[in-house]
Structures are given as structure tokens and as C-alpha cells.
Design a protein around this motif. Sequence first.
Motif, short mmCIF file in Angstrom:
data_model
loop_
_atom_site.label_atom_id
_atom_site.label_comp_id
_atom_site.label_asym_id
_atom_site.label_seq_id
_atom_site.Cartn_x
_atom_site.Cartn_y
_atom_site.Cartn_z
N ARG A 188 0.86 -1.18 0.00
CA ARG A 188 0.00 0.00 0.00
C ARG A 188 0.90 1.23 0.00
NH1 ARG A 188 -4.01 -3.45 3.38
NH2 ARG A 188 -5.18 -4.23 1.59
N ASP B 284 -2.92 0.40 -3.99
CA ASP B 284 -2.38 -0.95 -3.89
C ASP B 284 -1.55 -1.31 -5.13
OD1 ASP B 284 -5.17 -2.59 -2.16
OD2 ASP B 284 -3.63 -1.17 -1.49
N SER C 299 -5.82 -7.67 -1.49
CA SER C 299 -6.35 -6.35 -1.82
C SER C 299 -7.84 -6.49 -2.12
CB SER C 299 -5.63 -5.78 -3.05
OG SER C 299 -6.27 -4.59 -3.50
#
Length: 690
Positions: free
Chosen positions: A33, A48, A85
Motif C-alpha cells: 500500500r 495498492d 487487496s
Amino acid sequence: MGVDRPGRQASRGRGTRLSGVTSAAAPELPIARVLPLLPLPHLDREFDYLVPAQFDSDAKPGVRVRIRFAGRLVDGYILERAATSDHTGKLGFLDRVVSSERVLTPEITELVSAVAHRYAGTRADVLRLAVPPRHAKVESEPVAELPTITAPTDVTGWDRYTHGGAFVDAVRANRSPRAVWQALPGEDWPRRIAEIAAVTASSGRSAVVVVPDQRDLDRMTAACESVVGADSVVALSAGLGPAKRYRRWLAALRREVSIVVGTRSSVFAPVQNLGLMVLWDDGDDGYAEPRSPYPHAREVALLRAHGTGCAVVLAGHARTAEAEALVDAGWAHDLLAPRETVRARQPHIVALADSDHALARDPGARAARLPAIAFEAARAALKDGLGVLVQVPRGGYVPSLACGKCRNPARCRRCNGPLSLPSAPGADGAGSPTCRWCGIADTNHKCTVCGSRTLRAVVIGAHRTAEELGRAFPGVPVHTSGGASVLDSVAPGPSLVISTVGAEPRTPGGYGAALLLDGWALLGRADLRAAEETLRRWMTAGALVRSGADGGRVVVVAESEIPTVQALVRWDPVGHARSQLDERVEVRFPPAVHVAAIDGTTAAITALVDNTALPEDTEILGPVELPEGQRLPAGGGEDRIPGDVQRILLRVPRRDGGALARALADSQAASSAKKNTEAVRVQIDPIRIG
């Protein structure tokens, strides 16, 4: 780009190939991130990215990376690694890890977020203030071991202050006290601060000491080095070269030193296990950051102390209303000397109005334009072999003249320009009032209001004052300090030191006298902080003078009935700060409330305010003219910004300060997403409101 959760997006792009080689993602925690360093407010969020397997060991939280964003490479920082994610689309890969050095610590990450939220800014802007540019060669240098520090055995200097010993004991015991310290006149304040920093370091923690300028930085560094040794201290300032600055910054990050001393940006120093924050002279305007989001170092220090639970000290000879508000709220405690100690240490202070009747009949005193008592104080100090400090509001020569009888500004009869005196008298009218516009001397000037032919200086500058005093005291060395030539100290012995405010040099043993001229020029400024700033300047000068018991005298040329003058005569910075805070509460200005200043064209600032979900109790003031000397928004020149730049003030109760900052940040983000390019500047609690 798909949004994977509020405030976080996932990257889409061609990032599956690195230097032409297909890459696989890291086997564990493959998601990074990343916070990209982008200038647009609506992009102040994490994105991401996949971590290539070959970067797995280096791509740790806190490292610098390069990512592909909207088709171009940009810089960023990894904030965390994750296993999954929420983004359902295709993720791009990190382009590269710039360095394996983890320059962004978890504590600084939280501080950056807190500062951005406090000042309605972006984390990218705060990071540019907090983390210096990388210097690759420096990172490859070996890491030094942290020296062992022994607590200083003599800290009795703190016993002069009520509860001073208990304060040092609390620091030693890791109890994290919070104090507002008023240093005594003549106090060796760098030594006192160095002692508590050493006490902190001896317990295995780090200390950060922030000072306003290079002169104070040099003094503070020398004091710390004398207590703990040069290997345990590092000094940070913007004036260092890129390599030296980054080397010293890394020394703090890598725990090679225990004490960091620095100017404004060092409040973000990435020390480990922070135990103490000290800010000297928090009223100095050098602590206000001129770059977005315009944080004040004092507020950053308080945010950091709140987040880490470390001890914090706001120190100075004077006191700001903001510091008094902390004491008033019980968040911090007073650290003061008893009144009898203050009276014993302060110089003898006399106030005298700047009037023609106050000028001496002595020809020398009249030539120097000094009241009799000021002239006698200077003469007595010089006779005793001591220096005399003369503080003037500005450098240069006389900027303008006024009628000596009615005080009407003296204007040129030909072009109506302002009259001033030349640098030195001479023949053929060379010493006559001269127009600053057309350059013609007016040898027979007569006031257009009352007909008087007498003139007086509105403000006399440092160089002009030096010339006049030099003629009044022939044979006495004269030094000037100010502008591009600021003296750090002067040698002991009889001399005249003419200094602009803030540039006063020290002298061993202290001055015999200080003359504070043209006090009305400081007090009469159209500024909310004029009285507070004037007292701070006066006390800074007065603290350099010997005590009254040793013959030290201070003469302030101002009306004695003015509360600020009375506070100086009594040496009562706390009482003055209390009255200033009460006035701010009454007129509803910071720190009693929070204020946001929005600068830009009338259309731009109106649109921003109209599109902001302001707290219910918001009061809108203005629009008004920009304060004098305030630069235009976005740093652009007038060729880019229309001429109708104005300011709107938004005022809210303290409880709504956070809500106001969030609302303004959201509004700026929405405007940015719509590609509105018209420059608008948002400042929360600026030091100059109008």
C-alpha cells in the motif's frame, strides 16, 4: 482506476513488466500500500501495488519506491504490506524500490497524518517537509554505535525555579511532564536545556530540541556537546548541503545519536524512542512554515508529544498566548522562578515617552535624539567599561519624516513624495530633507498643516542611529547587527552595539545598558500579535543586560502607561500573556478559537466556501485585503494570479477546529478532482490574520 475501500485505490497499468522482464509477485504479503507524492488533494490516499518477488526483502513499510501512476513514474512511500487487496481489477507492480532504507517510521507516519489533518493539507506536502531528499552515497556509509550517556551530576541550575528539581526528576523517571518555562534574565538557557536533554538521553530515550535560527542552533549545539559529547549530538538545519543534511538526518533515524538539535523542520526528526521535545522561543515567526500546508512548529511539537506521550517544554524569556492557553487548560504546568528571584536577576527598567521634552539639553544627547535618562545610562555604562545595546525597529536610515509639532507626514512641495534625511550632512543643502521620489532637497520645508519648520524622524534605522551615536560618543567603537550582517557576539569592553530587533548579539558578562528605541513603531503595528511580539523582542534584549544589582539598566522609549511597557518594567511575561489570552477570548481570535484564512481571487475563494460543508457555528469574515507583505497563493507571480486577490476568514469554536479542517480538505479535494486550476491557499490559524 477502481476504488477498493474508502480512501484507498488500486493501481491499474502496465506494471507487470520490469526492465523488460516478466515478474512474479512476492510469495508472502504481495500487496504494497503506497502513498504517492502527488500534488493533487483528491489523490491523497493509498494505492495498492503488487510487490515483485525480487523486491520482496527491500519493499518494507517506510521505504521509498517508484510507481507508475497514470502513465508516468512518480515517487512514493510504502505504508504497509498486505496479503490481499479488495480491488477486483488488475494491479500494477512496483516499478522499483529506490532504497531499502526505511526512512518513514511508524511514529512519523502517524505524525504526518495528524499534521495534514490539523492544517487541511495533504500528507504528500507534509512528507516533503519531514523527510529530506535522498543522497545515495550517504546511505552506504557504515552505521556508528550509539554512545553511552551518563546523566549530568550538576542540574542545580533548575533549582532556581519553583518545582524545577521535581521537573528534572520527572524527566529522569520517564513520567513525561509538560511545562511552559520562563527563563530568567541572564539565564544560560542552552545549558539548562542541554541538562534535561542529557537526563533524557541517559535513560535510553531521545531528545529533540528546536530553536528558531542558526545563531541559537550554534549555541544550543555547543551546550549539548559540552554536556554529553559531540558524538551524541547532531544539528539539523536547512542551510546544510544535501549530503551533510541527509547524513545527520540518517544519524537520528539510525539511532547513532541521542540528541537532535535543529531549526523548524527538525520537529519531524525521526528519532527512536522519543522522550523529550523542547521548543525555545515559540513566538518567533520563523517557526511558521511558508510552504503548504503551513504548519507551525509549536503545534507540530504538541501533536507529536500528544501522540507519543513524551515530555514537552515550551521555553523562552517571554510567553505567547498559545503557551498560556496550554497552562490555562491544565495540559501544561508553569515552570517559573519566584518573584524575588526575578527581581534580583532583572535589570533596572525605565520607560520614557519619546517627546521633545524628554530630550536632554546636553548637545550630545540632542544630536543622538536620546532622552536624557537614556543618554546618561549609555554614558555611565561606557564609563564603567561595559557595552551598550541599542535596539531599533529597522535597519537602514530614516525612512520618513514628520512635522515636529503636529506629527503630520512631511511631503515634498513639488511631487508630494515622502521626505527623508540623507545619510550624512554636507554643504549645499546636502543635509536638508530630500524627497525620496524626485530626489530634490527642500531647504525651507514648512508644514502644510501648522506651518512649523521643525521635523522629526518617524523611525530611525540602525545605520542612521549608529552614525548619530558615533558623533555623540566620539572614540567609542560602534557595531551594527542586522540584515545581511548579523553578529553573534561582541567582545567585552566599552562599545555601542546598534541592532535591529531579533539580531542582538551577546557579550560576555552582559551589557551595562540597553536602549530600546521607537517602541511605538513596534506596538503600533496593525497586527493581532503586535503587543506580544513587542514584549518578546524587548525581553530578548533585556535578558542580555546585567542585573540591576550589578548596575544593568534598560531604557524603553515608550509611554509608561501602556500595559506591554508595564509588563516589561515588572518583567512579567506570564501576566502579559494572560491578558493577551483574555483579549483573544473577548474578540474571538486564536488561540481562543480556530481560524482558517482562504486566499485567492474573489471568485475562487467564494466558490470554495460555498462548496464546503462548514460546521454549524462557522462565522465568515470578509473578504478583506491580503495582509501587507503576504505572498500570492501557490507562489505564482502576478502574471499568473489576477490582481483581485483577497482573503476570507472562517472562524469556529475550538471544538470545531478538526471539523473545519476536514471540511476544507474535502472541498479542496473535490475542486481538484474537477480540475479546477485557479489558485487558492488555505491556512489554518496563520500567525498573521490581517
